[in-house]
Design a protein around this motif. Structure first.
Motif, PDB file in Angstrom:
ATOM      1  N   UNK A 149      31.054  28.451 -21.146  1.00  0.00           N
ATOM      2  CA  UNK A 149      29.645  28.815 -20.993  1.00  0.00           C
ATOM      3  C   UNK A 149      28.745  27.711 -21.536  1.00  0.00           C
ATOM      4  N   UNK A 150      29.116  27.176 -22.707  1.00  0.00           N
ATOM      5  CA  UNK A 150      28.306  26.106 -23.307  1.00  0.00           C
ATOM      6  C   UNK A 150      28.291  24.878 -22.393  1.00  0.00           C
ATOM      7  N   UNK A 151      29.473  24.538 -21.838  1.00  0.00           N
ATOM      8  CA  UNK A 151      29.532  23.396 -20.926  1.00  0.00           C
ATOM      9  C   UNK A 151      28.598  23.595 -19.752  1.00  0.00           C
ATOM     10  N   UNK A 152      28.599  24.826 -19.239  1.00  0.00           N
ATOM     11  CA  UNK A 152      27.758  25.109 -18.074  1.00  0.00           C
ATOM     12  C   UNK A 152      26.275  24.991 -18.420  1.00  0.00           C
ATOM     13  N   UNK A 153      25.922  25.542 -19.580  1.00  0.00           N
ATOM     14  CA  UNK A 153      24.501  25.437 -19.981  1.00  0.00           C
ATOM     15  C   UNK A 153      24.121  23.977 -20.179  1.00  0.00           C
ATOM     16  N   UNK A 154      25.041  23.224 -20.846  1.00  0.00           N
ATOM     17  CA  UNK A 154      24.779  21.803 -21.065  1.00  0.00           C
ATOM     18  C   UNK A 154      24.642  21.091 -19.719  1.00  0.00           C
TER      19      UNK A 154
END
Lengths: 879, 57
Positions: free
Chosen positions: A260-265
């Motif tokens: 999820x963090x990768x996607x937001x980033x």
């Protein structure tokens, strides 16, 4: 064998008395003035009289030290231990309360394990006498004891046994340090949490019974460890199950979150579309796994709730999970809209953790009841027809079998005494703190403690089926009671579920029309996730369960949760006199005369069954202390004992004629305060004043109750002036009574109770469980402080087994705190929901934040419930 | 960046290995007693462990 030899020299338990031959009971004992010292092993205060103490120097000790030295001499090869004459000198100044302690001390010392004492002083435990322990004979035959023996690969065996007498780290350390000193014992591992010990040993060289014999010398009793262990093991299994799924959920949630963090980033800094698609699918996989495996229970319980038509907390949760999953799948497939798999996975994790905490709380309260009444490992010595004895587990006893109960041992079943007489500690079931005397024909209760001497009894019922078992069943049931507050929470919770589902449909419809389906899914999931009625539904039962469990730990048996709630608001408390404010039987209030004469008096009165005689003997016993009394009473020679009904008793002691009684007027039974005079050879030598004495700390207990806003009244059936005396004493102590009536019949008590309660406040009746049965049952809450517990509990929902009236202020506090805690939880939960549901519907809360908030709110409320100060910890023995 | 297609599943597999180790520990009962160990750490040395040479009779 060495151990056997030493054991023969150091008799333990009841046989100790017998080894003191009459010769050693020399009369010149009294020449030495006793001094008080502390036992070097257990810290118990003990009397020392010249050389005849259990100090070092006596032959038994010399043998003990010799044995220990030999042991240590053998062990010294190990390099870790040292023998030494210095040890002898050092301990020469030590004193011991009994041979058991002395044996344990010298053994520990000689084995080089003195650290035990240092460690023990670190752990700040209250010292208590080391019990005289004998090795449990049941361990001779492991299959009969139901102990499971696991054969290990290298020819050794492994068993798990229960240990009694564990207190702290020092005990652990001591036991675990022992294996090298006992040939054949490979390792011993203590588990404090359930008081058990795992032994690995070489069956060709030693046996668990030998280990038990060895440990008994240190004061630890080994026994079978809950062979079927019904509750313990299922709970253990469930706990593992919880942990298992929490671990899985944590793994999935943590990984999904990184993705999820990768996607937001990626969203903010730019990301290749194939990478984004890949990340989405991996995230979707993890999220799906989380909902399908660890999240399964929510769907299952939601489905059950739908089928039974009773809305459950899990319905919105499951709906939220479902909507989120479908929405995210569509999102991942089409590449449009948002993916919530990270939120879903963490939601499942946090929900799981919440479930575990709830389970833990329930388990704990359950454990305290089960632990308290450990009957699965009580053992009994069965007497067979042919006169032989064998040791069996108490639960395997059959009605009609005869059992021997030695001193210091728990009575293994309900039954009737068939020979011998003794004193039993039965406070937990009768509320009477003083030991109860039993003779042939008296019934005894399984679970009580035999204090003084060996008796034989005929079994009627096993403990589980018997009275103690009955009580524990009741208390256990009470924890599942639906009290008014719980019912309210249930109702609100049910409405809540429907309201949330309705709002969810509304939200979904509104936003999909106005902003499209992606927005609609997002807000609906936020709403369904953040709305959490679980705090509402869980708080009340949790608080009540925890309170009942903690109460049981203090021997306050609560049969129904309602009464606990009712005690929260101050009202009127009516007290009975006999047995409640007073001890309820005849005792010596005052004795004026020489102390030594008490022995002769007691010796004569032992021949009588009269209540006065019992009171006098009890007084003599308490003056000298039971041990000294028993020792000295036998040496008093008495002859020509003759009772004269209504006047008194004669007897010849040491050639002198003693008369105890009343010369002029016969002793009348109804008289509560009376005098008994003692004449020796016609000379008046002393005087007893007898009466039903008032319980100690009465005024302070009642003052504490009054300070909590309760009004007090005395309703007594006794019309003696003592009722007024007590009332006067109370008002002198600053405790005023609303009413004080004596000489009431049960019907009149009821009537008075009705009149007094008419103001609408809660009416509590405190009294004897049997004599006040009617009033106890009629009151809003009946609290029995005395009487056979299971009888009392039929009429009164609360039974106080220990500490009597002094326990009531604590009970009141606990009740008030419990209800306050429930109210606080309700308020917090409703406020939280009103606020967050509004925000979620209007789109101010992202599903991820919702997922974090929902369990946090639930856990906060649960913690509030759990930490409610119902029965705050006093010093507790077991950690 | 296409190393991602290998690295990510690999990382998850490694994590899964850890997970299975943890699950094994739970199943085998290592976490059943969390009380004694906290005490045991207070004790310097334990001569009584099985690795110490056994005393001959």
């Amino acid at each position: 064998m060495l151990l056997g030899r030493v054991d023969a020299k150091v008799p333990l338990g009841p046989t100790m008395k017998e080894t003191l031959t009459p010769a050693s009971r020399a009369p010149d004992r009294s020449e030495h003035t006793p001094t008080k010292v502390l036992c070097a092993h257990c810290g118990l205060e003990t009397l020392v009289r010249g050389k005849e103490t259990w100090g070092l120097g006596s032959k038994a000790i010399a043998a003990e030290i010799l044995a220990a030295e030999r042991l240590s001499g053998r062990v010294v090869q190990d390099g870790s231990l040292r023998p030494g004459p210095s040890d002898q000198q050092e301990s020469a100044s030590k004193f011991f309360c009994c041979q058991g302690c002395m044996g344990a001390y010298s053994l520990i010392h000689q084995l080089g394990l003195e650290n035990f004492y240092a460690l023990r002083s670190l752990s700040d435990q209250e010292s208590e006498p080391v019990p005289q322990v004998r090795a449990s004979e049941i361990l001779k035959d492991l299959t009969q004891a139901g102990v499971q023996v696991d054969a290990m690969g290298d020819g050794t065996c492994r068993v798990r046994l229960g240990v009694e007498g564990l207190h702290c780290a020092a005990c652990c350390w001591l036991i675990e340090s022992l294996p090298p000193t006992l040939p054949g014992l490979r390792s011993a591992q203590v588990r404090l949490s359930d008081q058990s010990l795992e032994l690995i040993y070489d069956p060709s060289r030693t046996a668990p019974f030998r280990v038990a014999e060895y440990l008994a010398r240190f004061g630890y009793a080994l026994g079978p460890w809950s062979p079927e262990g019904t509750e313990d093991q299922t709970d253990g299994r469930l706990r593992r199950e919880h942990w298992f799924w929490i671990a899985v959920a944590f793994f999935l949630a943590a990984n999904a979150m990184w993705i999820g963090i990768s996607l937001y980033a990626g969203e903010s800094t730019g990301i290749a579309s194939e990478h984004e698609r890949f990340l989405r699918w991996v995230g979707a996989l993890l999220g799906l796994l989380a909902t399908v495996f660890p999240g399964r229970i929510f769907f299952r319980s939601a489905w059950q709730s739908l089928r039974s038509g009773i809305p459950h907390v899990d319905v919105p949760v499951a709906t939220g999970l479902l909507v989120g999953t479908i929405g995210s799948l569509v999102g991942a497939a089409t590449g449009r809209g948002h993916v919530y798999f990270d939120s879903l996975a963490s939601l499942v994790l946090l929900l799981r953790v919440g479930r575990y905490i709830q389970f833990r709380a329930q388990y704990r309260s359950g454990v305290s009841i089960a632990k308290l009444l450990r009957f699965h490992d009580i053992e009994a010595i069965r007497l067979c027809e042919d006169g032989s004895r064998n040791v069996v587990l108490a639960k395997n006893l059959r009605p009609g079998e005869r059992v021997e109960v030695r001193a210091g041992v728990t009575v293994p079943a309900d039954g009737i005494v068939s020979s011998g007489q003794s004193e039993l500690q039965t406070a937990f079931i009768t509320g009477e703190s003083r030991p109860q005397r039993v003779r042939v024909g008296d019934s005894v209760i399984g679970g009580s403690l035999n204090l003084s001497s060996t008796i034989e009894m005929t079994v009627e019922r096993t403990v589980q089926e018997g009275r103690l078992g009955q009580i524990s069943d009741w208390v256990q049931e009470a924890t599942t009671d639906r009290t008014p507050l719980i019912q309210l929470a249930d109702r609100v919770g049910r409405v809540f579920v429907w309201v949330i589902l309705g709002l969810a449909i509304l939200t979904a419809g509104f936003w999909s029309v106005s902003r499209g389906w992606e927005v609609s899914v997002e807000r609906t999931v936020s709403l369904l996730t953040i709305a959490c009625p679980c705090a509402l539904a869980l708080a009340a039962p949790l608080v009540i369960t925890v309170a009942i469990g903690r109460a049981a730990k203090e021997k306050i048996w609560i049969r129904d949760g309602n009464s606990l709630e009712r005690l929260a608001k101050p009202g009127l408390m009516c007290l009975d006199k006999t047995g409640t404010l007073t001890f309820g039987d005849l005792r010596v209030i005052d004795w004026s005369g020489p102390r030594e004469l008490l022995l002769s008096i007691s010796r004569i009165e032992l021949e009588s069954e009269h209540p006065v005689a019992r009171a006098l003997v009890d007084y003599g016993r308490s003056e000298f202390g039971a041990e000294e009394f028993d020792r000295r009473i036998d040496s008093v020679r008495v002859s020509q004992v003759r009772q004269e009904a209504g006047r008194g008793i004669y007897g010849r002691v040491d050639g002198r004629m003693v008369f105890i009684g009343r010369s002029e007027t016969p002793i009348e039974q109804s008289d509560t305060s009376r005098e008994v005079t003692v004449w020796v050879d016609g000379q008046s030598q002393g005087k007893f004043r007898l009466g039903d004495s008032i319980r100690p700390n009465l005024v302070s207990s009642l003052r504490q109750i009054r300070d909590r806003g309760w009004k007090l009244a005395i309703l007594s059936g006794d019309d003696s002036p003592q009722v007024q005396q007590i009332a006067d004493a109370l008002s002198a102590g600053g405790v005023e009574l609303v009413a004080c009536h004596g000489g009431l019949s049960p019907e009149q008590k009821l009537q008075r109770l009705g009149e007094l309660r008419s103001e609408g406040a809660t009416a509590v009746m405190v009294g004897d469980g049997v004599n006040d049965a009617v009033a106890l049952a009629a009151a809003d809450v009946g609290i029995a402080v005395r009487g056979p517990c299971e009888l009392a509990m039929k009429n009164a929902p609360i039974f106080i087994g220990e500490r009597h009236l002094e326990a009531i202020p604590r009970l009141l506090d606990a009740s008030r705190n419990a209800v306050r805690a429930i109210h606080r939880c309700f308020a917090a939960s409703l406020l939280y929901n009103a606020l967050t549901v509004g925000l979620a519907m209007t789109g101010y809360i992202h599903p991820l934040i919702a997922a974090i908030f929902m369990p946090i709110s639930g856990i906060t409320v649960l913690m509030m419930a759990w930490s409610a100060r119902t029965f705050p910890h006093r010093q507790e023995k077991n950690s | 960046m296409s190393v991602l297609f290998i690295a990510l599943p690999l990382a998850i597999l490694l994590g899964a290995a850890g997970l299975f180790a943890c699950l094994y520990c739970i199943r085998s009962g290592q976490y059943d007693d969390l009380d004694s160990e906290s005490y045991r750490i207070l004790v310097d040395q334990q001569p009584g462990k099985s690795e110490s040479p056994e005393v001959q009779e």
